[in-house]
Motif scaffolding. Structure first.
Motif, PDB file in Angstrom:
ATOM      1  N   MET A   1      34.933  40.909  44.028  1.00 12.99           N
ATOM      2  CA  MET A   1      35.134  39.810  43.087  1.00 12.99           C
ATOM      3  C   MET A   1      34.863  38.478  43.775  1.00 12.99           C
ATOM      4  O   MET A   1      35.148  38.313  44.959  1.00 12.99           O
ATOM      5  CB  MET A   1      36.590  39.851  42.572  1.00 12.99           C
ATOM      6  N   GLN A   2      34.335  37.554  43.042  1.00 13.22           N
ATOM      7  CA  GLN A   2      34.153  36.190  43.547  1.00 13.22           C
ATOM      8  C   GLN A   2      35.536  35.647  43.928  1.00 13.22           C
ATOM      9  O   GLN A   2      36.493  35.834  43.197  1.00 13.22           O
ATOM     10  CB  GLN A   2      33.552  35.344  42.423  1.00 13.22           C
ATOM     11  N   PRO A   3      35.647  34.977  45.106  1.00 15.48           N
ATOM     12  CA  PRO A   3      36.977  34.559  45.566  1.00 15.48           C
ATOM     13  C   PRO A   3      37.674  33.616  44.585  1.00 15.48           C
ATOM     14  O   PRO A   3      37.013  32.816  43.926  1.00 15.48           O
ATOM     15  CB  PRO A   3      36.682  33.816  46.875  1.00 15.48           C
ATOM     16  N   VAL A   4      39.001  33.742  44.557  1.00 17.81           N
ATOM     17  CA  VAL A   4      39.775  32.773  43.764  1.00 17.81           C
ATOM     18  C   VAL A   4      39.642  31.413  44.439  1.00 17.81           C
ATOM     19  O   VAL A   4      39.387  31.325  45.636  1.00 17.81           O
ATOM     20  CB  VAL A   4      41.258  33.202  43.646  1.00 17.81           C
ATOM     21  N   GLN A   5      39.806  30.331  43.671  1.00 13.75           N
ATOM     22  CA  GLN A   5      39.462  29.005  44.192  1.00 13.75           C
ATOM     23  C   GLN A   5      40.628  28.263  44.835  1.00 13.75           C
ATOM     24  O   GLN A   5      40.432  27.501  45.780  1.00 13.75           O
ATOM     25  CB  GLN A   5      38.876  28.156  43.059  1.00 13.75           C
ATOM     26  N   ALA A   6      41.810  28.456  44.286  1.00 10.90           N
ATOM     27  CA  ALA A   6      42.977  27.718  44.782  1.00 10.90           C
ATOM     28  C   ALA A   6      44.219  28.287  44.132  1.00 10.90           C
ATOM     29  O   ALA A   6      44.114  29.020  43.137  1.00 10.90           O
ATOM     30  CB  ALA A   6      42.851  26.239  44.409  1.00 10.90           C
ATOM     31  N   ILE A   7      45.376  27.978  44.685  1.00 12.75           N
ATOM     32  CA  ILE A   7      46.608  28.253  43.941  1.00 12.75           C
ATOM     33  C   ILE A   7      46.737  27.140  42.922  1.00 12.75           C
ATOM     34  O   ILE A   7      46.814  25.963  43.273  1.00 12.75           O
ATOM     35  CB  ILE A   7      47.833  28.322  44.866  1.00 12.75           C
ATOM     36  N   ASP A   8      46.677  27.512  41.661  1.00 17.37           N
ATOM     37  CA  ASP A   8      46.753  26.514  40.594  1.00 17.37           C
ATOM     38  C   ASP A   8      48.198  26.090  40.352  1.00 17.37           C
ATOM     39  O   ASP A   8      48.498  24.915  40.260  1.00 17.37           O
ATOM     40  CB  ASP A   8      46.154  27.080  39.306  1.00 17.37           C
ATOM     41  N   HIS A   9      49.071  27.066  40.251  1.00 21.03           N
ATOM     42  CA  HIS A   9      50.489  26.741  40.085  1.00 21.03           C
ATOM     43  C   HIS A   9      51.366  27.927  40.427  1.00 21.03           C
ATOM     44  O   HIS A   9      50.894  29.057  40.540  1.00 21.03           O
ATOM     45  CB  HIS A   9      50.785  26.244  38.669  1.00 21.03           C
ATOM     46  N   LEU A  88      36.164  33.569  33.958  1.00 19.55           N
ATOM     47  CA  LEU A  88      37.296  34.488  33.752  1.00 19.55           C
ATOM     48  C   LEU A  88      36.880  35.852  33.190  1.00 19.55           C
ATOM     49  O   LEU A  88      37.342  36.891  33.677  1.00 19.55           O
ATOM     50  CB  LEU A  88      38.329  33.814  32.839  1.00 19.55           C
ATOM     51  N   GLU A  89      35.996  35.848  32.196  1.00 24.41           N
ATOM     52  CA  GLU A  89      35.559  37.124  31.603  1.00 24.41           C
ATOM     53  C   GLU A  89      34.929  38.050  32.641  1.00 24.41           C
ATOM     54  O   GLU A  89      35.191  39.252  32.658  1.00 24.41           O
ATOM     55  CB  GLU A  89      34.557  36.885  30.461  1.00 24.41           C
ATOM     56  N   GLU A  90      34.111  37.453  33.516  1.00 24.78           N
ATOM     57  CA  GLU A  90      33.480  38.238  34.587  1.00 24.78           C
ATOM     58  C   GLU A  90      34.522  38.810  35.530  1.00 24.78           C
ATOM     59  O   GLU A  90      34.451  39.961  35.952  1.00 24.78           O
ATOM     60  CB  GLU A  90      32.493  37.361  35.378  1.00 24.78           C
ATOM     61  N   ARG A  91      35.513  37.970  35.890  1.00 22.90           N
ATOM     62  CA  ARG A  91      36.581  38.401  36.807  1.00 22.90           C
ATOM     63  C   ARG A  91      37.359  39.564  36.201  1.00 22.90           C
ATOM     64  O   ARG A  91      37.707  40.508  36.875  1.00 22.90           O
ATOM     65  CB  ARG A  91      37.544  37.249  37.121  1.00 22.90           C
ATOM     66  N   ALA A  96      38.874  45.194  36.367  1.00 23.24           N
ATOM     67  CA  ALA A  96      39.017  46.460  35.652  1.00 23.24           C
ATOM     68  C   ALA A  96      38.212  47.550  36.355  1.00 23.24           C
ATOM     69  O   ALA A  96      38.675  48.683  36.524  1.00 23.24           O
ATOM     70  CB  ALA A  96      38.578  46.298  34.206  1.00 23.24           C
ATOM     71  N   LYS A  97      37.016  47.176  36.810  1.00 23.89           N
ATOM     72  CA  LYS A  97      36.148  48.120  37.521  1.00 23.89           C
ATOM     73  C   LYS A  97      36.794  48.577  38.827  1.00 23.89           C
ATOM     74  O   LYS A  97      36.621  49.704  39.258  1.00 23.89           O
ATOM     75  CB  LYS A  97      34.787  47.461  37.783  1.00 23.89           C
ATOM     76  N   GLU A  98      37.529  47.672  39.461  1.00 26.91           N
ATOM     77  CA  GLU A  98      38.207  48.002  40.717  1.00 26.91           C
ATOM     78  C   GLU A  98      39.537  48.721  40.499  1.00 26.91           C
ATOM     79  O   GLU A  98      40.256  49.021  41.453  1.00 26.91           O
ATOM     80  CB  GLU A  98      38.435  46.725  41.551  1.00 26.91           C
ATOM     81  N   GLY A  99      39.864  48.967  39.241  1.00 25.33           N
ATOM     82  CA  GLY A  99      41.075  49.717  38.932  1.00 25.33           C
ATOM     83  C   GLY A  99      42.352  48.884  38.945  1.00 25.33           C
ATOM     84  O   GLY A  99      43.450  49.422  38.977  1.00 25.33           O
ATOM     85  N   VAL A 100      42.214  47.565  38.921  1.00 21.95           N
ATOM     86  CA  VAL A 100      43.393  46.699  38.857  1.00 21.95           C
ATOM     87  C   VAL A 100      43.906  46.671  37.421  1.00 21.95           C
ATOM     88  O   VAL A 100      43.133  46.482  36.481  1.00 21.95           O
ATOM     89  CB  VAL A 100      43.053  45.265  39.336  1.00 21.95           C
ATOM     90  N   ARG A 101      45.204  46.903  37.284  1.00 25.41           N
ATOM     91  CA  ARG A 101      45.795  46.926  35.948  1.00 25.41           C
ATOM     92  C   ARG A 101      45.999  45.505  35.435  1.00 25.41           C
ATOM     93  O   ARG A 101      46.566  44.663  36.127  1.00 25.41           O
ATOM     94  CB  ARG A 101      47.142  47.643  36.031  1.00 25.41           C
ATOM     95  N   LEU A 102      45.514  45.254  34.244  1.00 27.95           N
ATOM     96  CA  LEU A 102      45.648  43.935  33.628  1.00 27.95           C
ATOM     97  C   LEU A 102      46.663  43.989  32.497  1.00 27.95           C
ATOM     98  O   LEU A 102      46.699  44.959  31.740  1.00 27.95           O
ATOM     99  CB  LEU A 102      44.296  43.494  33.061  1.00 27.95           C
ATOM    100  N   ILE A 103      47.489  42.965  32.394  1.00 25.03           N
ATOM    101  CA  ILE A 103      48.408  42.875  31.262  1.00 25.03           C
ATOM    102  C   ILE A 103      47.626  42.398  30.042  1.00 25.03           C
ATOM    103  O   ILE A 103      47.859  42.857  28.928  1.00 25.03           O
ATOM    104  CB  ILE A 103      49.594  41.937  31.586  1.00 25.03           C
ATOM    105  N   ASP A 104      46.712  41.483  30.281  1.00 23.30           N
ATOM    106  CA  ASP A 104      45.872  40.966  29.191  1.00 23.30           C
ATOM    107  C   ASP A 104      44.437  41.431  29.385  1.00 23.30           C
ATOM    108  O   ASP A 104      43.867  41.250  30.444  1.00 23.30           O
ATOM    109  CB  ASP A 104      45.874  39.427  29.204  1.00 23.30           C
TER     110      ASP A 104
END
Ligand code: CO
Length: 135
Positions: A1-9, A88-91, A96-104
């Motif tokens: 996955m493309q790296p996350v950019q920052a801690i937003d909150h 976000l849609e790409e992430r 999902a492809k990596e098997g990470v469970r999403l709530i949304d």
């Protein structure tokens, strides 16, 4: 996955913003930035900034709020950590492809006009993790 950019909150569940605000504003000296109602999550949010990171106090708007259920079960405390991402849609697809469970499966509305999804704590070593895409 493309790296996350920052801690937003960092989201912190509190029973009462009014009483918790004293600690953040007066004792810790964090800058109060305002409040927002988030109907989607059934919370009132109060914002503080510390450095580049936002602290969000989350107060349930009623007993049917997920944050009310959280406080009931675990007490007040750190509720989630949010990372800013682009595309976000790409992430979502990549996770999902990596098997990470999403709530949304589909983004919903977060604070400050962001679009967000939560990853399930079972897939994130116990930390409710939010990905948010700024407007
Ligand atoms: Co959040």
């Amino acid at each position: 996955m493309q790296p996350v950019q920052a801690i937003d909150h960092i989201g912190i569940a509190v029973r009462s913003i009014e009483s918790a605000r004293l600690l953040y504003e007066r004792t810790l000296g964090a800058t109060f930035e305002g409040t927002e109602v988030v109907p989607d999550q059934k919370v009132n949010a109060a914002f503080f900034t510390v450095g580049g990171v936002r602290i969000e106090l989350l107060e349930p708007t009623g007993p049917d709020s997920p944050v009310a259920a959280y406080i009931e079960k675990r007490g007040e405390g750190i509720h989630h950590i949010a990372y800013a991402v682009a595309g976000l849609e790409e992430r979502i697809k990549e996770l999902a492809k990596e098997g990470v469970r999403l709530i949304d499966e589909v983004p919903r509305g977060g604070t400050h006009g962001t679009r967000i999804v939560f990853l399930h704590p079972k897939s994130t070593h116990g930390v409710l993790t939010e990905l948010c895409e700024p407007q």
